[in-house]
Write an enzyme that holds these catalytic residues in place. Sequence first.
Site, PDB file in Angstrom:
ATOM      1  N   HIS A  33       0.806  -1.214   0.000  1.00 45.06           N
ATOM      2  CA  HIS A  33       0.000   0.000   0.000  1.00 45.06           C
ATOM      3  C   HIS A  33       0.847   1.277   0.000  1.00 45.06           C
ATOM      4  CE1 HIS A  33       0.836   0.640   4.333  1.00 45.06           C
ATOM      5  NE2 HIS A  33       0.711  -0.679   4.437  1.00 45.06           N
ATOM      6  N   ASP A  34       0.391   2.247  -0.764  1.00 47.67           N
ATOM      7  CA  ASP A  34       0.956   3.598  -0.794  1.00 47.67           C
ATOM      8  C   ASP A  34       2.351   3.685  -1.399  1.00 47.67           C
ATOM      9  OD1 ASP A  34      -1.311   4.838   0.707  1.00 47.67           O
ATOM     10  OD2 ASP A  34      -0.567   3.544   2.303  1.00 47.67           O
ATOM     11  N   GLY A  58       5.047  -0.993   2.809  1.00 42.33           N
ATOM     12  CA  GLY A  58       4.232   0.175   2.518  1.00 42.33           C
ATOM     13  C   GLY A  58       5.033   1.457   2.399  1.00 42.33           C
TER      14      GLY A  58
END
Length: 271
Positions: free
Chosen positions: A127-128, A145
């Site tokens: 994520h991200d 992340g």
Amino acid sequence: MSVIASSAHIHPMAVVEDGAVIGENVRIGPFCYVGPKVVLGEATVLEAHAVVTGKTSLGKNCRVFSNAVIGGEPQSIHHTGEETTLSVGDNCTMREGVTMNCGTVEGGGKTVVGSNNLFLANSHIAHDCQLGNNIILSNNVMLAGHVKIDDRAILGGGSAVHQFTRIGRQAFIGGLSACSYDVIPYGMLNGNPGLLGGLNVVGMTRAGIDRATLHRVRKLFKLLFDEEGAIREKAAAVRDEFADCKEAMEILDFIAAESDRALSSPFRGKA
């Protein structure tokens, strides 16, 4: 209601949810799943058993191989089901078992992957993450992340990157390396813990960087890492000397930028 181009070919044993947008000449193989908020760009191909889900967009000419899951929910204890996104550019290849997760609200809500990237089997983009263009992740590479990777970086098989770490343009991370700290542009990191061993001279040469520039960048590397003192202070002190060298300034700007992680060096983490 789905928007499906007339030239798209969808196998009758694939599932395309109502609401998906399917571009011209897209090909979706058997047992694939395409979620209701997915956009597939022109000529993108999903091989059998590929999954594209979440609020995810893939650009033109992408190819997703079997058992890849693109756009899954973030693997974060803070995620409580909010709608976040994954955006992938053009000409990206995601081999078997690749996983890419959407962003988190805390991280800005977006995972972004550029164009012309190659992700080999079972590599993971969490994520991200923010990835540029012309990047290669070899088999089983793991990005935690919020990792940021600039253009033309290469990560060797089985390497792992700590959350919030930055990897500069055309850096090289050796196979099975543990990348816990930021890696300067053109840097070469190997080992566990990962140590900065020098410059990616082979990659720089292949990119057309001339010998004179290589010598300048090598000189900068020695000034920064072969002498005692704080790296950021030394970097600030030599900016004027290297102002006429774009590649050197790229390294100095990378060092000067704010970051959540320290800088990789030939010494950090060494027993």
